[in-house]
Structures are given as structure tokens and as C-alpha cells.
Write an enzyme that holds these catalytic residues in place. Structure first.
Site, PDB file in Angstrom:
ATOM      1  N   ARG A   2      20.760   7.333 107.278  1.00  0.00           N
ATOM      2  CA  ARG A   2      21.515   6.420 108.161  1.00  0.00           C
ATOM      3  C   ARG A   2      20.816   5.080 108.197  1.00  0.00           C
ATOM      4  NH1 ARG A   2      22.736  10.680 112.392  1.00  0.00           N
ATOM      5  NH2 ARG A   2      23.449  12.325 110.997  1.00  0.00           N
ATOM      6  N   ARG A   6      30.195  17.239 103.091  1.00  0.00           N
ATOM      7  CA  ARG A   6      28.825  17.764 103.133  1.00  0.00           C
ATOM      8  C   ARG A   6      28.478  18.124 104.566  1.00  0.00           C
ATOM      9  NH1 ARG A   6      24.919  14.129 102.173  1.00  0.00           N
ATOM     10  NH2 ARG A   6      23.385  15.617 101.456  1.00  0.00           N
ATOM     11  N   LYS A  30      33.005   4.097 104.317  1.00  0.00           N
ATOM     12  CA  LYS A  30      33.006   5.175 103.313  1.00  0.00           C
ATOM     13  C   LYS A  30      34.274   5.112 102.459  1.00  0.00           C
ATOM     14  CE  LYS A  30      31.787   9.879 102.667  1.00  0.00           C
ATOM     15  NZ  LYS A  30      30.686  10.757 102.913  1.00  0.00           N
TER      16      LYS A  30
HETATM   17  C1  BTN Z   1      31.136  14.148 101.726  1.00  0.00           C
HETATM   18  O1  BTN Z   1      30.957  12.932 101.609  1.00  0.00           O
HETATM   19  O2  BTN Z   1      30.850  14.726 102.774  1.00  0.00           O
HETATM   20  C2  BTN Z   1      31.702  14.926 100.566  1.00  0.00           C
HETATM   21  C3  BTN Z   1      33.204  14.909 100.562  1.00  0.00           C
HETATM   22  C4  BTN Z   1      33.811  15.690  99.417  1.00  0.00           C
HETATM   23  C5  BTN Z   1      35.317  15.823  99.548  1.00  0.00           C
HETATM   24  C6  BTN Z   1      35.930  16.421  98.336  1.00  0.00           C
HETATM   25  S1  BTN Z   1      37.700  16.301  98.340  1.00  0.00           S
HETATM   26  C7  BTN Z   1      37.804  17.353  96.959  1.00  0.00           C
HETATM   27  C8  BTN Z   1      36.758  18.430  97.143  1.00  0.00           C
HETATM   28  N1  BTN Z   1      37.278  19.529  97.907  1.00  0.00           N
HETATM   29  C9  BTN Z   1      36.684  19.651  99.097  1.00  0.00           C
HETATM   30  O3  BTN Z   1      36.974  20.505  99.963  1.00  0.00           O
HETATM   31  N2  BTN Z   1      35.723  18.714  99.231  1.00  0.00           N
HETATM   32  C10 BTN Z   1      35.641  17.881  98.053  1.00  0.00           C
END
Ligand code: BTN
Length: 326
Positions: free
Chosen positions: A322, A119, A188
Site C-alpha cells: 500500500r 487475491r 486499479k
Molecule cells: C486481484 O487483483 O485481486 C486479482 C483479480 C483476478 C481476477 C480474475 S477475473 C478472471 C479470473 N477468474 C477469477 O475468478 N479471478 C481471475
């Protein structure tokens, strides 16, 4: 010969000579060499030692449709299930697929991502065959309004899966992080990236991307900008196929409830898993910050924050929560 067949031979982590691989797959050494070059071009790490042959740096369990099925993966729910060795991002692959798709449910997995996205423009570190990276395409007929609270619902599904796999210490952080207490730090464990295509007022396609850390090594942690932990570090012994099958099974269950009734019926369970409830936190909005105490979520999945100016509600968007006032 496909490069996936070659990887299956190398997956045991032992050395295999070009001759041995060629014989096993019924191809010439030159054909083996060509496929090895493809692995190299895909940035899949392998060792090549003169006189010994080729190997992956360590044994890995690869995802396979057969092994997923053996662990109860709900194949019948999907029109298409793809397992790739390497993609830039499973979300990108699914967004492209969404352009030609009107109503099908699809899911794709990658053993690694070369441009995994988190994100808020972050990178999602996605080393080969260590974690879980997948995206699901799920049609919603009533436009964007119908998906309010979806990221919380997805988080809850993963939380249920983790409980089934024996992780007791997982928690949810609004709007879509999966955390676990590890060595005294909220770390995380997984993240969710939801993206939309189509008509936001009518039928739209939702791509639900999930990254779940299964084994976070010191060298990976160095590349991640926050404390991370994998299921393995939390005591999960199930293999990647089993973990994947359990996660997707819970995800499908939750999405089926959510598609009919929205977030409301899931709110109570989400609140029990809320890792920030009652804690003082800071909400980072695109151009401001708001401090307050987290009071949980409402039936729409909005965050309830008790601030200096009273109770305020927030929608999941480009925001970040946060801990503490820092
Ligand atoms: C976050 O917490 O920032 C979200 C992370 C999401 C990661 C997943 S991995 C599979 C899918 N493909 C990506 O490029 N991102 C999501």
C-alpha cells in the site's frame, strides 16, 4: 437453439419480440421463452416489456472466436479456446480442467462471473460483457521454482498490450496489479490471480487468471473496495474482441520468453513501468506490516524494500503493498 444465439440477437440493445426471435432462429415462441428463462437463471440482465419484447439494457459487443481471430488472436497456440456467457469463475473452470490435463495450453473467457475471485480472498466484481475475464492454463515442467516472478511477467504483458492500445498512463504495482492514474488517483485497471495444481516440485499446471477493467461504471465502483478505472475511461476505443486479442498475443509472447529464461530478461522493462518505485509504502504480511521505500525488483521478481533495518527482499505471496505509511 442455444442461449448464446439468443444473446447474439439481443446484443444490439433493441427490443425483439418473442415471435421475431423465434422466426430468426427457426424455433417456437415456447423455445424462446425457455432460453429467456435460462438467461434469467444465469443472472444475465435483460428487460422484458409487454408489447415490445426483450432486450439487453444496452448494446454490448460479445466475445466470439471469429471476431478474436479477425483481430489476430493466437488460436494456434492453444489446444482449446472456450468462450462462455457465464461462469462462477474462469479460474475455477480452468483448475477443474487442469485435473485432467497434462500438457495442453488452454484458455477460457467468460462474459460474466458469478463468483469472480481476487487475491487474498477478495471478490472480483464481474458484470456482464463490460470487462475482460479470462484464465489460461499453461504447463510448466520444472515445478514451482520455475514460476518465480510469473505474476510480474503477466503484468508486464498486459502493460505492453495497454501501450499498444494507446494507454500511456498505466503502471505496474508489485506483485501483480495493473494501475492507471485517473483523476489524480492511482486506480486499479486490472489484476492477476495465479493458482497452481499438480506436483509443485515437478511438472505443475499453472492457471493464470486475468481481470481487466474495460468500462467501470459508477454503480460498479460502489461494489469495488478500491478506486477502479476501465480502459474506456482512459480513452481506449478498440472493441472487446480487439482488446482481448492484443492482450492474449502479448501474454503468449511474454510466457514464451518466461518459460525459457524466467523473469530476468523482463526485469528492466518491468522497472520502467513500476508505479511504486521510490515511493514510501507499507507491505502487509499475513501477521505483520513492514514500512519502507520501494526500490524496485530484482531478477527473480522479488520486491526490494529499504526499511529501518536495511534492505529486505520479499517474495510475492499473500502480501499487499500500500502506498504511504497509512
Ligand atoms: C486481484 O487483483 O485481486 C486479482 C483479480 C483476478 C481476477 C480474475 S477475473 C478472471 C479470473 N477468474 C477469477 O475468478 N479471478 C481471475
Amino acid at each position: 437453439m442455444k442461449h448464446s444465439e439468443l444473446i447474439e440477437i439481443l446484443a444490439d440493445g433493441n427490443f425483439h419480440s418473442g415471435e421475431e426471435i423465434g422466426a430468426a432462429l427457426g424455433v417456437s415462441r415456447a423455445a424462446v421463452w425457455k432460453q429467456l428463462q435460462k438467461l434469467e437463471a444465469m443472472d444475465i440482465p435483460f428487460n422484458s416489456v409487454k408489447g415490445k419484447g426483450y432486450r439487453l439494457p444496452e448494446a454490448v459487443t460479445l466475445l466470439s472466436k471469429e471476431a478474436l481471430a479477425a483481430h489476430g488472436f493466437p488460436h494456434a497456440v492453444f489446444d482449446q479456446v472456450d468462450v462462455s456467457l457465464s461462469l462462477d469463475s474462469t479460474n475455477n473452470a480452468m483448475m477443474q480442467m487442469a485435473e485432467n490435463n497434462t500438457d495442453g495450453r488452454k484458455i477460457c473467457f467468460a462474459e460474466m462471473q458469478t463468483a469472480g475471485r481476487g487475491r487474498r480472498g477478495r471478490t472480483w466484481v464481474s458484470p456482464f460483457a463490460q470487462n475482460l475475464y479470462f484464465s489460461m492454463l499453461w504447463p510448466f515442467s520444472q515445478g514451482i521454482a520455475a514460476i518465480q516472478g510469473l505474476s510480474l511477467a503477466v503484468g508486464l504483458a498486459i502493460h505492453r498490450a495497454l501501450s499498444e492500445l494507446g494507454v500511456e498512463r498505466a503502471g505496474l504495482k508489485w506483485p501483480n496489479d495493473i494501475l492507471a492514474d485517473h483523476q489524480g488517483v492511482k486506480s486499479k485497471l486490472g489484476g492477476i490471480l495465479i493458482e497452481l495444481t499438480g506436483d509443485v516440485t515437478d511438472a505443475c499446471q499453472v492457471v493464470i487468471g486475468v481481470g481487466l477493467n474495460l468500462d467501470v461504471r459508477i454503480q460498479d465502483q460502489a461494489k469495488i473496495d478500491q478506486q477502479a478505472v476501465g480502459a474506456k475511461q482512459l480513452g481506449v476505443t478498440a472493441d472487446r474482441n480487439e482488446i482481448t486479442a492484443v492482450v492474449v498475443k502479448h501474454l503468449v509472447d511474454v510466457l514464451e520468453t518466461f518459460s525459457v529464461s524466467g523473469f530476468a530478461p523482463l526485469k528492466g522493462e518491468w522497472s520502467e513501468a513500476d508505479a511504486f518505485k521510490g515511493l514510501s509504502a507499507k507491505l502487509v504480511l499475513p501477521s505483520s506490516e513492514i514500512h519502507g521505500t520501494c526500490m524496485g525488483v530484482n531478477e527473480k521478481g522479488e520486491l526490494i524494500l529499504d526499511t529501518e533495518t536495511g534492505i529486505q527482499l520479499f517474495n510475492a505471496g499473500e502480501v499487499s503493498l500500500r502506498l504511504g505509511d497509512a
